[in-house]
Design an enzyme around this catalytic site. Structure first.
Site, mmCIF file in Angstrom:
data_model
loop_
_atom_site.group_PDB
_atom_site.id
_atom_site.type_symbol
_atom_site.label_atom_id
_atom_site.label_comp_id
_atom_site.label_asym_id
_atom_site.label_seq_id
_atom_site.Cartn_x
_atom_site.Cartn_y
_atom_site.Cartn_z
ATOM 1 N N PRO A 134 16.222 44.121 41.353
ATOM 2 C CG PRO A 134 14.741 45.859 41.273
ATOM 3 C CD PRO A 134 15.441 45.114 42.146
ATOM 4 C CG ASP A 158 18.893 34.509 34.937
ATOM 5 O OD1 ASP A 158 18.795 35.506 35.030
ATOM 6 O OD2 ASP A 158 18.486 33.621 35.659
ATOM 7 C CE LYS A 214 15.085 33.768 24.713
ATOM 8 N NZ LYS A 214 14.350 35.117 24.892
ATOM 9 N N GLY A 254 17.055 37.389 39.452
ATOM 10 C CA GLY A 254 16.672 38.889 39.539
ATOM 11 C C GLY A 254 15.331 38.898 40.440
ATOM 12 C CB THR A 311 9.762 41.508 43.939
ATOM 13 O OG1 THR A 311 9.293 41.013 42.594
ATOM 14 C CG2 THR A 311 8.919 42.438 44.471
ATOM 15 C CB ALA A 312 10.692 43.574 39.036
ATOM 16 C CG MET A 360 7.908 37.642 32.624
ATOM 17 S SD MET A 360 7.872 35.959 33.100
ATOM 18 C CE MET A 360 7.123 36.086 34.523
#
Ligand code: SAH
Length: 479
Positions: free
Chosen positions: A229, A252, A274, A305, A335-336, A387
């Site tokens: 993360p 990214d 982006k 990530g 994982t986050a 998200m």
């Protein structure tokens, strides 16, 4: 350099040890590991000699050594607990001219004992020339974590091929290039992963190609690596190893500078997050880029990530590669949900609060999330929402509308595990407003459930930068 580093062959030679205590036992054991015939001179042996004294390589002599005992020995360790005895036997060793190490008396040592990282046949010895054995041990601990435990297997594997390569490839240059390719390529990964037969097949194929003079086109490959993360300390050893090997890296928005700095310095870096006009590079385009770069023979690192297989579209990225027969590896990451929970002091499960934990995505195309509410609202469960920031208010309303208590605790962890980590705690009906006030920008994850209350007791994380800010201003330095 204060001392000359060498590796001494004592296989089948006599090594003498004075003393029957723990220090003597350690020296005897080490010499035996290197194949020595060990003679221990002592009044009696302590328990530490347990198994080694049963070995055929071991002899116990229950008296002090005489000059004729030591004559012809490769080495002597004076490791008696009696300092005077050590001095006396050291003097005898000088007479018969054999190298001698006296425990804890560097001034009497012909050689000192290094800290050892053993990946036999690869052995790393660390010396501080007697200045700080503790520093030596700390360096050893670092190296132990850097070198995969199976490196010895790699050395043994390539060792078996040395002669064959020598006779197949004539020039030194050719041989060197060949070995470099082998040691940086898939053969090593196969050996480390324990796939011996495949490693041999790959090695033979590469040797044939090199020997026939066929212009060797390096086989490209792809590493799909989870970078965790954000905190670089949360990378795995394997991630770091592949990051150091890559020719090109695709990354990214989720990959921070701290992690990117650990990628091989001369690797090409390609940003696929982006673009300036706020367009995200489409997934299909990333997959095609991975394929094209690998087909050019490059070692391509795709840094993701968290974990590549948790809301990471990792499966989609490697589909094309699998179809085209490009070799790839997938490396899991933290994982986050688990990274952020740990750094925020919130256990995802807890005997008294939650027996299950469920990971969902709050992302939706039209603002409506398609979740299985029956499963989601089970009691005694923690829900981690990835998200979920974009539609936070709507999402929280949906939870309440579907029957969750408005007072259910929620934590919003923004930039978790990074120096700017921010943790907001509230309830389903208040978190959206709190987040809007705090101007949370993300990436942020939601943890919903009564485990959030445990944070008051368990939180310990103070990001370093905040710790500095919180510290009382220092008095101006006197000029
Ligand atoms: N594969 C990733 C998830 C990618 S989806 C993983 O396993 O973690 C992107 C979402 O992950 C973000 O919207 C956010 O919800 C979460 N996330 C990733 N890094 C985070 C971080 N450092 N702090 C909080 N949430 C994070």
């Amino acid at each position: 350099m204060d001392q000359l580093p060498i590796f001494f062959n004592v296989n089948n030679r006599c090594v003498a040890v004075l003393g029957g205590g723990i220090a003597a036992a350690r020296k005897a054991e080490l010499a035996m590991r290197a194949g020595a015939q060990v003679k221990v001179f002592a009044a009696q042996l302590c328990e530490e000699f347990g198994e080694i004294k049963e070995s055929e390589q071991f002899r116990f002599v229950p008296r002090e050594p005489l000059a004729q005992d030591l004559d012809g020995c490769a080495l002597l360790y004076c490791a008696s607990e009696n300092i005077e005895q050590n001095r006396k036997v050291h003097a005898i060793a000088q007479e018969v001219r054999i190298p001698c190490n006296v425990v804890d008396m560097p001034e009497l040592c012909d050689f000192t004992m290094p800290s050892i990282v053993d990946r036999s046949p690869v052995v790393i010895a660390i010396s501080t020339a007697g200045t700080s054995p503790i520093l030596g041990r700390m360096i050893k601990a670092r190296l132990e974590t850097l070198l995969p435990a199976a490196y010895g297997r790699v050395a043994a594997f390539v060792g078996r091929y040395r002669k064959k390569v020598g006779s197949s490839l004539e020039s030194f240059h050719q041989r060197r290039r060949f070995w470099e390719r082998i040691l940086e390529g898939p053969v090593v990964d196969l050996v480390l992963a324990g796939h011996q037969a495949e490693a041999i097949a790959e090695f033979d194929a590469q040797l044939d190609a090199a020997a026939s003079g066929a212009e060797h086109r390096q086989q490209g490959e792809v590493y799909l690596v989870g970078a965790g993360p954000g905190d670089p300390d949360l990378l795995t050893f394997k991630a770091l190893r592949l990051m150091q090997r890559a020719d090109v890296v695709l990354y990214d928005r989720l990959i921070g500078k701290g992690i990117l700095n650990l990628v091989r310095r001369d690797a090409e870096r390609i940003y696929v997050g982006k673009l300036p006009q706020e367009h995200t590079v489409p997934q299909s385009e990333i997959s095609r880029m991975l394929l094209r770069l690998a087909q050019e023979g490059k070692r391509v690192l795709r840094l993701k990530g968290g974990d590549p297989f948790v809301f990471g579209r990792g499966g989609e990225e490697i589909e094309l590669l699998a179809e085209a027969g490009i070799p790839f590896q997938v490396v899991p990451g933290i994982t986050a949900a688990s990274g952020c929970a740990a750094y925020a002091g919130i256990p995802l499960t807890h005997r008294d609060h939650a027996q299950t934990c469920i990971f969902v995505t709050g992302h939706s195309k039209d603002g409506q999330i398609d979740l299985d509410w029956k499963v989601l609202l089970q009691p005694r469960q923690t829900v981690a929402v990835y998200m979920g920031l974009e539609h936070l208010a709507g999402l929280m309303r949906s939870f309440i509308g579907k029957g969750a208590a408005p007072s259910l605790p929620v934590a919003l962890i923004d930039n978790g595990t990074r120096p700017n980590q921010q943790v907001l705690t509230a309830t389903l009906d208040t978190i959206a407003e709190k987040a809007a006030k705090a101007g949370v920008k993300g990436p942020a994850i939601l943890i919903i459930g009564s485990v959030v209350r445990l944070r008051e007791k368990l939180d310990w994380y103070v990001p370093e930068e905040q710790a500095h800010e919180a510290a009382p201003a220092a008095a101006p330095a006197a000029e």
